[in-house]
Design a protein around this motif. Structure first.
Motif, PDB file in Angstrom:
ATOM      1  N   GLU A  52       0.824  -1.194   0.000  1.00 61.29           N
ATOM      2  CA  GLU A  52       0.000   0.000   0.000  1.00 61.29           C
ATOM      3  C   GLU A  52       0.865   1.254   0.000  1.00 61.29           C
ATOM      4  OE1 GLU A  52      -2.319   0.817   3.490  1.00 61.29           O
ATOM      5  OE2 GLU A  52      -0.798   0.059   4.872  1.00 61.29           O
ATOM      6  N   LEU A  53       0.365   2.267  -0.683  1.00 60.07           N
ATOM      7  CA  LEU A  53       1.029   3.558  -0.713  1.00 60.07           C
ATOM      8  C   LEU A  53       0.721   4.307   0.574  1.00 60.07           C
ATOM      9  CD1 LEU A  53       2.543   5.827  -2.287  1.00 60.07           C
ATOM     10  CD2 LEU A  53       0.320   6.467  -3.233  1.00 60.07           C
ATOM     11  N   VAL A  54       1.753   4.798   1.255  1.00 61.47           N
ATOM     12  CA  VAL A  54       1.524   5.511   2.514  1.00 61.47           C
ATOM     13  C   VAL A  54       1.888   6.989   2.433  1.00 61.47           C
ATOM     14  CG1 VAL A  54       1.685   3.486   3.999  1.00 61.47           C
ATOM     15  CG2 VAL A  54       3.766   4.751   3.435  1.00 61.47           C
ATOM     16  N   ALA A  55       2.828   7.361   1.586  1.00 55.99           N
ATOM     17  CA  ALA A  55       3.221   8.770   1.504  1.00 55.99           C
ATOM     18  C   ALA A  55       4.011   9.008   0.227  1.00 55.99           C
ATOM     19  CB  ALA A  55       4.048   9.185   2.714  1.00 55.99           C
ATOM     20  N   GLY A  56       4.009  10.248  -0.211  1.00 56.54           N
ATOM     21  CA  GLY A  56       4.786  10.603  -1.391  1.00 56.54           C
ATOM     22  C   GLY A  56       5.067  12.086  -1.403  1.00 56.54           C
ATOM     23  N   ALA A  69      -1.574   8.603   2.927  1.00 57.25           N
ATOM     24  CA  ALA A  69      -2.765   7.783   3.046  1.00 57.25           C
ATOM     25  C   ALA A  69      -3.542   8.271   4.270  1.00 57.25           C
ATOM     26  CB  ALA A  69      -2.384   6.315   3.216  1.00 57.25           C
ATOM     27  N   GLY A  70      -4.863   8.259   4.134  1.00 57.79           N
ATOM     28  CA  GLY A  70      -5.694   8.793   5.200  1.00 57.79           C
ATOM     29  C   GLY A  70      -5.474   8.119   6.537  1.00 57.79           C
ATOM     30  N   SER A  71      -5.158   6.833   6.500  1.00 61.08           N
ATOM     31  CA  SER A  71      -5.030   6.071   7.736  1.00 61.08           C
ATOM     32  C   SER A  71      -3.769   6.412   8.518  1.00 61.08           C
ATOM     33  CB  SER A  71      -5.035   4.572   7.415  1.00 61.08           C
ATOM     34  OG  SER A  71      -3.949   4.242   6.562  1.00 61.08           O
ATOM     35  N   VAL A  72      -2.798   7.084   7.894  1.00 61.28           N
ATOM     36  CA  VAL A  72      -1.539   7.365   8.572  1.00 61.28           C
ATOM     37  C   VAL A  72      -1.213   8.850   8.624  1.00 61.28           C
ATOM     38  CG1 VAL A  72      -0.624   5.128   7.853  1.00 61.28           C
ATOM     39  CG2 VAL A  72      -0.101   7.171   6.486  1.00 61.28           C
ATOM     40  N   ALA A  73      -2.053   9.687   8.082  1.00 62.69           N
ATOM     41  CA  ALA A  73      -1.732  11.102   7.896  1.00 62.69           C
ATOM     42  C   ALA A  73      -1.394  11.823   9.202  1.00 62.69           C
ATOM     43  CB  ALA A  73      -2.877  11.805   7.193  1.00 62.69           C
TER      44      ALA A  73
END
Length: 120
Positions: A47-51, A67-71
């Motif tokens: 899954e993509l988490v940040a960029g 990603a919304g779940s880790v922002a």
């Protein structure tokens, strides 16, 4: 050719912090590149988490996304001293246990990944 190496993984306790680094070589100077962080937990899809976009040869960045779940816990930034794109996770939780990969989508380049394990 773009070459990627991730580092910084290891064992960390819940509530602690973790800083992952992505060193990329082979970029053209004065060009913008997108650098993404992904993770893959055991038994789950990557899954993509940040960029973030970085301007090579300069200190500029733009468009950091999460990603919304880790922002609320992840921060992506460039470290010009190390010539890296880093991912800070603070605080870590058990669900952050995964192999973390760095990706340059424009070149379809991936690093080998770095394992992060969150456990007491």
């Amino acid at each position: 050719q773009v070459h990627i190496v991730e580092s910084g993984g290891g064992l960390v306790q819940p509530g602690g912090s973790l800083r992952l680094s992505c060193v990329v070589s082979g970029f053209y100077s004065d060009s913008w590149y997108r650098v993404d962080w992904y993770r893959q937990a055991p038994g789950k899809k990557r899954e993509l988490v940040a960029g973030i976009d970085i301007l090579v040869g300069d200190t500029n960045t733009r468009d950091p996304t999460y990603a919304g779940s880790v922002a609320d816990r992840f921060t992506i930034f460039r470290d010009d001293f190390k010539n890296s794109v880093d991912l800070l996770i603070n605080p870590v939780v058990a669900d952050d246990t995964a192999v973390y990969f760095c990706n340059v989508p424009g070149d379809n380049a991936w690093g080998p990944g770095t394992q992060a394990t969150v456990a007491s």
